[in-house]
Design a protein around this motif. Structure first.
Motif, PDB file in Angstrom:
ATOM      1  N   LYS A   1       0.939  -1.098  -0.241  1.00  0.00           N
ATOM      2  CA  LYS A   1      -0.045   0.004   0.055  1.00  0.00           C
ATOM      3  C   LYS A   1       1.067   1.434   0.009  1.00  0.00           C
ATOM      4  O   LYS A   1       1.769   1.461   0.749  1.00  0.00           O
ATOM      5  N   ALA A   2       0.391   2.287  -0.826  1.00  0.00           N
ATOM      6  CA  ALA A   2       1.184   3.689  -0.642  1.00  0.00           C
ATOM      7  C   ALA A   2       1.018   4.415   0.495  1.00  0.00           C
ATOM      8  O   ALA A   2      -0.024   4.146   1.182  1.00  0.00           O
ATOM      9  N   HIS A   3       1.971   4.985   0.914  1.00  0.00           N
ATOM     10  CA  HIS A   3       1.772   6.104   1.893  1.00  0.00           C
ATOM     11  C   HIS A   3       0.802   7.208   1.544  1.00  0.00           C
ATOM     12  O   HIS A   3       0.621   7.439   0.479  1.00  0.00           O
ATOM     13  N   PRO A   4       0.028   7.658   2.696  1.00  0.00           N
ATOM     14  CA  PRO A   4      -1.005   8.830   2.094  1.00  0.00           C
ATOM     15  C   PRO A   4      -0.193  10.016   1.645  1.00  0.00           C
ATOM     16  O   PRO A   4      -1.108  10.718   0.809  1.00  0.00           O
ATOM     17  N   CYS A   5       0.946   9.951   1.584  1.00  0.00           N
ATOM     18  CA  CYS A   5       1.484  11.316   0.804  1.00  0.00           C
ATOM     19  C   CYS A   5       1.851  11.230  -0.506  1.00  0.00           C
ATOM     20  O   CYS A   5       1.903  11.997  -1.440  1.00  0.00           O
ATOM     21  N   GLY A   6       1.347   9.693  -0.819  1.00  0.00           N
ATOM     22  CA  GLY A   6       1.510   9.368  -2.400  1.00  0.00           C
ATOM     23  C   GLY A   6       2.709   8.551  -2.827  1.00  0.00           C
ATOM     24  O   GLY A   6       2.732   8.018  -4.013  1.00  0.00           O
ATOM     25  N   THR A   7       4.032   8.478  -1.909  1.00  0.00           N
ATOM     26  CA  THR A   7       5.028   8.036  -2.302  1.00  0.00           C
ATOM     27  C   THR A   7       4.936   6.413  -1.615  1.00  0.00           C
ATOM     28  O   THR A   7       4.294   6.177  -0.821  1.00  0.00           O
ATOM     29  N   ASN A   8       5.426   5.386  -2.478  1.00  0.00           N
ATOM     30  CA  ASN A   8       5.232   4.092  -2.322  1.00  0.00           C
ATOM     31  C   ASN A   8       6.769   3.433  -2.038  1.00  0.00           C
ATOM     32  O   ASN A   8       7.065   2.402  -1.768  1.00  0.00           O
ATOM     33  N   ALA A   9       7.753   4.389  -1.942  1.00  0.00           N
ATOM     34  CA  ALA A   9       9.360   3.906  -1.623  1.00  0.00           C
ATOM     35  C   ALA A   9       9.493   4.171  -0.105  1.00  0.00           C
ATOM     36  O   ALA A   9       9.221   5.365   0.218  1.00  0.00           O
ATOM     37  N   TRP A  10      10.016   3.220   0.434  1.00  0.00           N
ATOM     38  CA  TRP A  10      10.327   3.475   1.978  1.00  0.00           C
ATOM     39  C   TRP A  10      11.682   2.848   2.211  1.00  0.00           C
ATOM     40  O   TRP A  10      12.120   2.016   1.404  1.00  0.00           O
ATOM     41  N   LYS A  11      12.643   3.464   2.945  1.00  0.00           N
ATOM     42  CA  LYS A  11      14.088   2.979   3.222  1.00  0.00           C
ATOM     43  C   LYS A  11      14.000   2.509   4.667  1.00  0.00           C
ATOM     44  O   LYS A  11      13.597   2.835   5.661  1.00  0.00           O
ATOM     45  N   VAL A  12      14.680   1.293   4.677  1.00  0.00           N
ATOM     46  CA  VAL A  12      14.760   0.365   5.930  1.00  0.00           C
ATOM     47  C   VAL A  12      16.078   1.397   6.789  1.00  0.00           C
ATOM     48  O   VAL A  12      17.124   1.455   6.321  1.00  0.00           O
ATOM     49  N   ILE A  13      15.758   1.715   7.910  1.00  0.00           N
ATOM     50  CA  ILE A  13      16.698   2.388   8.762  1.00  0.00           C
ATOM     51  C   ILE A  13      16.781   1.728   9.995  1.00  0.00           C
ATOM     52  O   ILE A  13      17.665   2.193  10.659  1.00  0.00           O
ATOM     53  N   ARG A  14      16.217   0.730  10.352  1.00  0.00           N
ATOM     54  CA  ARG A  14      16.458   0.020  11.718  1.00  0.00           C
ATOM     55  C   ARG A  14      15.911  -1.470  11.266  1.00  0.00           C
ATOM     56  O   ARG A  14      14.849  -1.745  10.872  1.00  0.00           O
ATOM     57  N   MET A  15      16.642  -2.419  11.917  1.00  0.00           N
ATOM     58  CA  MET A  15      16.537  -3.900  11.448  1.00  0.00           C
ATOM     59  C   MET A  15      16.507  -4.313  12.921  1.00  0.00           C
ATOM     60  O   MET A  15      17.230  -4.174  13.708  1.00  0.00           O
ATOM     61  N   GLY A  16      15.805  -5.551  13.251  1.00  0.00           N
ATOM     62  CA  GLY A  16      15.587  -6.513  14.733  1.00  0.00           C
ATOM     63  C   GLY A  16      14.540  -7.135  14.565  1.00  0.00           C
ATOM     64  O   GLY A  16      14.025  -7.502  13.519  1.00  0.00           O
ATOM     65  N   MET A  17      13.960  -7.358  15.689  1.00  0.00           N
ATOM     66  CA  MET A  17      12.630  -7.849  16.123  1.00  0.00           C
ATOM     67  C   MET A  17      11.507  -7.060  15.108  1.00  0.00           C
ATOM     68  O   MET A  17      10.415  -7.431  14.661  1.00  0.00           O
ATOM     69  N   ASP A  18      11.683  -5.685  15.199  1.00  0.00           N
ATOM     70  CA  ASP A  18      10.977  -4.808  14.554  1.00  0.00           C
ATOM     71  C   ASP A  18      11.705  -3.900  13.527  1.00  0.00           C
ATOM     72  O   ASP A  18      13.063  -3.950  13.548  1.00  0.00           O
ATOM     73  N   ILE A  19      11.224  -3.626  12.434  1.00  0.00           N
ATOM     74  CA  ILE A  19      11.661  -3.020  11.287  1.00  0.00           C
ATOM     75  C   ILE A  19      11.187  -1.469  11.246  1.00  0.00           C
ATOM     76  O   ILE A  19      10.130  -1.305  11.401  1.00  0.00           O
ATOM     77  N   ARG A  20      12.109  -0.451  11.181  1.00  0.00           N
ATOM     78  CA  ARG A  20      11.742   0.940  11.103  1.00  0.00           C
ATOM     79  C   ARG A  20      12.050   1.372   9.798  1.00  0.00           C
ATOM     80  O   ARG A  20      13.318   1.164   9.365  1.00  0.00           O
ATOM     81  N   ILE A  21      11.027   2.001   9.102  1.00  0.00           N
ATOM     82  CA  ILE A  21      11.311   2.411   7.651  1.00  0.00           C
ATOM     83  C   ILE A  21      10.847   3.758   7.599  1.00  0.00           C
ATOM     84  O   ILE A  21       9.981   4.245   8.502  1.00  0.00           O
ATOM     85  N   LYS A  22      11.381   4.492   6.645  1.00  0.00           N
ATOM     86  CA  LYS A  22      11.157   5.831   6.409  1.00  0.00           C
ATOM     87  C   LYS A  22      10.592   6.219   5.176  1.00  0.00           C
ATOM     88  O   LYS A  22      11.155   5.743   4.189  1.00  0.00           O
ATOM     89  N   CYS A  23       9.769   7.026   5.125  1.00  0.00           N
ATOM     90  CA  CYS A  23       8.858   7.244   4.023  1.00  0.00           C
ATOM     91  C   CYS A  23       9.967   8.161   3.071  1.00  0.00           C
ATOM     92  O   CYS A  23      10.360   8.977   3.828  1.00  0.00           O
ATOM     93  N   THR A  24      10.243   7.879   1.818  1.00  0.00           N
ATOM     94  CA  THR A  24      11.249   8.836   0.842  1.00  0.00           C
ATOM     95  C   THR A  24      10.449  10.070   0.573  1.00  0.00           C
ATOM     96  O   THR A  24      11.134  10.874   0.051  1.00  0.00           O
ATOM     97  N   GLY A  25       9.357  10.206   0.666  1.00  0.00           N
ATOM     98  CA  GLY A  25       8.711  11.293   0.259  1.00  0.00           C
ATOM     99  C   GLY A  25       8.380  12.329   1.325  1.00  0.00           C
ATOM    100  O   GLY A  25       8.900  13.369   1.109  1.00  0.00           O
ATOM    101  N   CYS A  26       7.910  12.097   2.492  1.00  0.00           N
ATOM    102  CA  CYS A  26       7.527  13.271   3.464  1.00  0.00           C
ATOM    103  C   CYS A  26       8.602  12.748   4.958  1.00  0.00           C
ATOM    104  O   CYS A  26       8.294  13.647   5.662  1.00  0.00           O
ATOM    105  N   GLU A  27       9.360  11.693   4.540  1.00  0.00           N
ATOM    106  CA  GLU A  27      10.338  11.550   5.858  1.00  0.00           C
ATOM    107  C   GLU A  27       9.809  10.902   7.245  1.00  0.00           C
ATOM    108  O   GLU A  27      10.432  10.933   7.950  1.00  0.00           O
TER     109      GLU A  27
END
Length: 68
Positions: free
Chosen positions: A16-42
């Motif tokens: 699913k796309a992010h509400p800002c319209g971007t569908n690309a995310w950068k993986v910024i943390r890995m572990g049991m949980d994954i943190r991703i950052k939207c490349t459009g609105c940060e």
């Protein structure tokens, strides 16, 4: 089912796309949980690894291998 191999710094596409319209995310943390950052609105989101793997569509850009 084939597991997609993702790593820290990869840019991924989610089902699913992010509400800002971007569908690309950068993986910024890995572990049991994954943190991703939207490349459009940060905006960043932390989700459980299993949920992330289920919602991952494809890897758009692999991170360089020499990143720490």
């Amino acid at each position: 089912m084939e597991r997609k191999q993702f790593g820290l710094g990869d840019v991924v596409q989610m089902k699913k796309a992010h509400p800002c319209g971007t569908n690309a995310w950068k993986v910024i943390r890995m572990g049991m949980d994954i943190r991703i950052k939207c490349t459009g609105c940060e905006h960043s989101v932390m989700i459980p690894r299993l949920e992330f793997e289920r919602k991952l569509k494809k890897i758009l850009v692999k991170a360089p291998e020499d990143t720490p």
